[in-house]
Design a protein around this motif. Sequence first.
Motif, mmCIF file in Angstrom:
data_model
loop_
_atom_site.group_PDB
_atom_site.id
_atom_site.type_symbol
_atom_site.label_atom_id
_atom_site.label_comp_id
_atom_site.label_asym_id
_atom_site.label_seq_id
_atom_site.Cartn_x
_atom_site.Cartn_y
_atom_site.Cartn_z
ATOM 1 N N GLU A 223 0.597 -1.300 0.074
ATOM 2 C CA GLU A 223 -0.117 -0.120 0.044
ATOM 3 C C GLU A 223 0.944 1.103 0.084
ATOM 4 N N GLU A 224 2.075 1.207 0.725
ATOM 5 C CA GLU A 224 2.834 2.244 1.000
ATOM 6 C C GLU A 224 3.430 2.591 -0.400
ATOM 7 N N LYS A 225 3.995 1.366 -1.143
ATOM 8 C CA LYS A 225 4.451 1.604 -2.199
ATOM 9 C C LYS A 225 3.685 2.228 -3.451
ATOM 10 N N ILE A 226 2.509 1.808 -3.409
ATOM 11 C CA ILE A 226 1.389 2.355 -4.550
ATOM 12 C C ILE A 226 1.205 3.820 -4.345
ATOM 13 N N ALA A 227 1.178 4.117 -2.893
ATOM 14 C CA ALA A 227 0.726 5.487 -2.765
ATOM 15 C C ALA A 227 2.125 6.335 -3.224
ATOM 16 N N ARG A 228 3.176 5.892 -2.649
ATOM 17 C CA ARG A 228 4.379 6.672 -3.054
ATOM 18 C C ARG A 228 4.687 7.023 -4.739
ATOM 19 N N SER A 249 7.040 -7.872 -13.650
ATOM 20 C CA SER A 249 5.808 -8.275 -13.600
ATOM 21 C C SER A 249 5.098 -7.419 -12.235
ATOM 22 N N VAL A 250 5.802 -7.677 -11.179
ATOM 23 C CA VAL A 250 5.367 -7.096 -9.826
ATOM 24 C C VAL A 250 5.317 -5.662 -10.263
ATOM 25 N N VAL A 251 6.509 -4.897 -10.542
ATOM 26 C CA VAL A 251 6.443 -3.517 -10.835
ATOM 27 C C VAL A 251 5.248 -3.144 -11.590
ATOM 28 N N ALA A 252 4.988 -3.765 -12.766
ATOM 29 C CA ALA A 252 3.867 -3.529 -13.651
ATOM 30 C C ALA A 252 2.594 -3.456 -12.901
ATOM 31 N N TYR A 253 2.258 -4.494 -11.939
ATOM 32 C CA TYR A 253 1.288 -4.359 -11.418
ATOM 33 C C TYR A 253 1.112 -3.401 -10.228
ATOM 34 N N LEU A 254 2.285 -3.110 -9.802
ATOM 35 C CA LEU A 254 2.448 -1.855 -8.739
ATOM 36 C C LEU A 254 1.785 -0.565 -9.459
#
Length: 543
Positions: A223-228, A249-254
Motif C-alpha cells: 500500500e505504501e509503495k502504491i501511494a508513493r 511483472s510485480v512492478v507493472a502491477y504496482l
Amino acid sequence: MLTIFKTATTETLSEISEEMRVRKTAHLVLLFSMGSQFDHLIVQQLARLGVYCLVADPASVKADDVKKLKPAGIIVSGGPASVANEPPPFDEKIFDLGIPLLGVCLGFQMWAKHVGGKVTPHDKREFGTHSLKILSADPLFEGIVSDTKVLQTHGDAIGPDSIMTILGSTENAPVAAGRYKHLWGVQFHPEVTETAEGARMYENFCFKICGITDRFPAHNVSEEKIARLGERIGKAKVLIALSGGSDSSVVAYLLKEAMKGSKAQLKGIYIRGIDRPDDEAYVQKYFAAPSEALAKEGQEHWIEIEVVDATDKFLKALRGKTDMREKRLAMRDVYKEILEEKIKEFGADFIAQGTLYTDLRESGLGHATGARVAEIKVHHNTGITFSVPEITPLSDCVKDSARGIGRDIGVPEDLLVRHPFPGPGLVVRIEGEVTEESLRVAREIDGIYIEELRAAKLYETVWQAGAVVTASRQTGSKGDDATLGHVVALWAVWSVNGFTARFAQLPYDFLDRVSRRITNEVREVGAVVYRISDKPPATIEWG
Ligand code: XMP
C-alpha cells in the motif's frame, strides 16, 4: 525519511525523531554497513521484528554522533575488507561507548582486534554451512541448542588467546562467537536463511540484550509503495521494461494500481534476443494478447506492449568478446540504447524497472556508505544513467519480499513462481563468444532442462535452475563417428532470496534423463555435468 545516517546534525536528529514518532518507538538500532553482501538482510530481519534499524556510514559517523543519537544497540556488519590487511574506515571509540554492540564477521574481527585479540588470515577459510557448538550460556543464544547450522564466509580468524569469553566454535573457527563486556560477536551470518536460528539471535540481541521493548506495527508495504508511486507519477508517461519474469511483472502491477483513475500512461517494452524460450509467451499471455481464458480469471490487458527484436544488435555488440564482465557491459549498452530509443518515441517521463536490492549490491552499489562494497558482477539494470528518472519500487526488496508484494496485489501465481532469470539472459550462460549457434544451443538445453524439471514436478522445489554452454569440449562417439561436442553444465539451487544458495540435490535418475535428452537431441553437445557448489563460495549464475 533519512536512509543513511552520516552525521548527527540538528536536522538529521530531528528527522530521525520524527521517524521514531511515526513508528511509535523510542528505540533504534544503528547498523554500520561495512559493505557486506548481506547487510540489507539485517535491516529486513529487524524490520520483521518491528525494530527500527537505521543504516550508518562507518566512514563519516564518529563516536560523538552515536552519543547524540543514543541508539539502543549497534550492529557492525561484515564486509570485504580485512582488519589484517585493509582496515575499514570506522571510529573505534564507538566500541568504548558501552552501548550493546553485535559485530558480524568483519564487525566481530574489528572489535576483537580493538580489545587486543589476534586476527589473522586463516589457512582454512570457511565458506558454507557449519555446525556451531555453543560453549557458554549467553542471552544471545537463549533458546538455541548446540550444533545449530550457521553460514560462514570469511578468510580472517580470531585467535582463542584473547580476553573475550568464547561463546561458540565451529570446526575451523575456535572463536565463532564471543563476548567481551557489552560487545558480542559472531563469525557467521545470522541474517541469512542458512543460519537456522539466525532470526532468533537477532531477536535475542534486540530484546534480551539491548532491552528494546517497542515494536512498531508492520505496515502494509505494498500500500505504501502504491501511494508513493501514485504521488511521484501523477499524470506522467511511464515506460516499463518487461521480461516475463516476476520482478518486472510485480512492478507493472504496482504501477497499474498506482495509476488507477489517473491520466498516467504505461507502455511495456519486451526485448527479444537473449531470452529464455518461453519468456515472450509469458509477456504476451499476461500483458498483451487477448485471451478469453484470462478474461474469465479476471485479468485484463492493460499495457500496450512493443516487442523489439534485438538479436542482431546483441550479436554485433558481443562479437569477439569472451570475458564475462565485458559481455555483461556490452549487453547493458544495447539494453540502454533500445530503451533510450523507446523513451524518446513514447515521450516517456519515467522508465520503470524490476531492479532488486540484490542486483544493486552485487554490482557494488546499495547502501551508499563509505565502506568498500565488492563488485561481484555488473547487473544489467544497474549503473545506467537514462535520460529520464528511473522508477525502481523493488530496489529495497530481495526476491522473496518482492514476491510477497506481488501476492499482496494479485499478480498471477504463474508469473510469481517463475524461476528468476538474469537480465543479461543467455549471455551469462554461454562461456566464450556468444554466437548465433551458441545462443541456439543455450536456448535448446534450457528448454529441455526446464521441461523435464516441470514434468518431474521438481520445478517448484528448486529456486532457480540453469544450463550453461561451457567452453570445454568432450571427445565422444556418436554413431560410429568421432565427435567433439560442448560440455554443458547444469545447475539448480535451493534459496530464499538469492543472496545465498545451496546446490539442489536433484535425483540421479532425473539428471540421467536430462543428460540423455540433451546429448541425443542437441547435436553440438558432447557431455553433461552437474554443478554441486553453494553460494557462497560460487554465485548462482555461471558468469
Ligand atoms: P548470482 O549469480 O549473482 O545471482 O548469484 C543472483 C540472482 O540474480 C540473477 N542475476 C541477475 N539478474 N541482472 C538481473 O536482473 C543481472 O545482471 C543478473 N545477474 C545475475 C541470477 O539469475 C540470480 O537469480
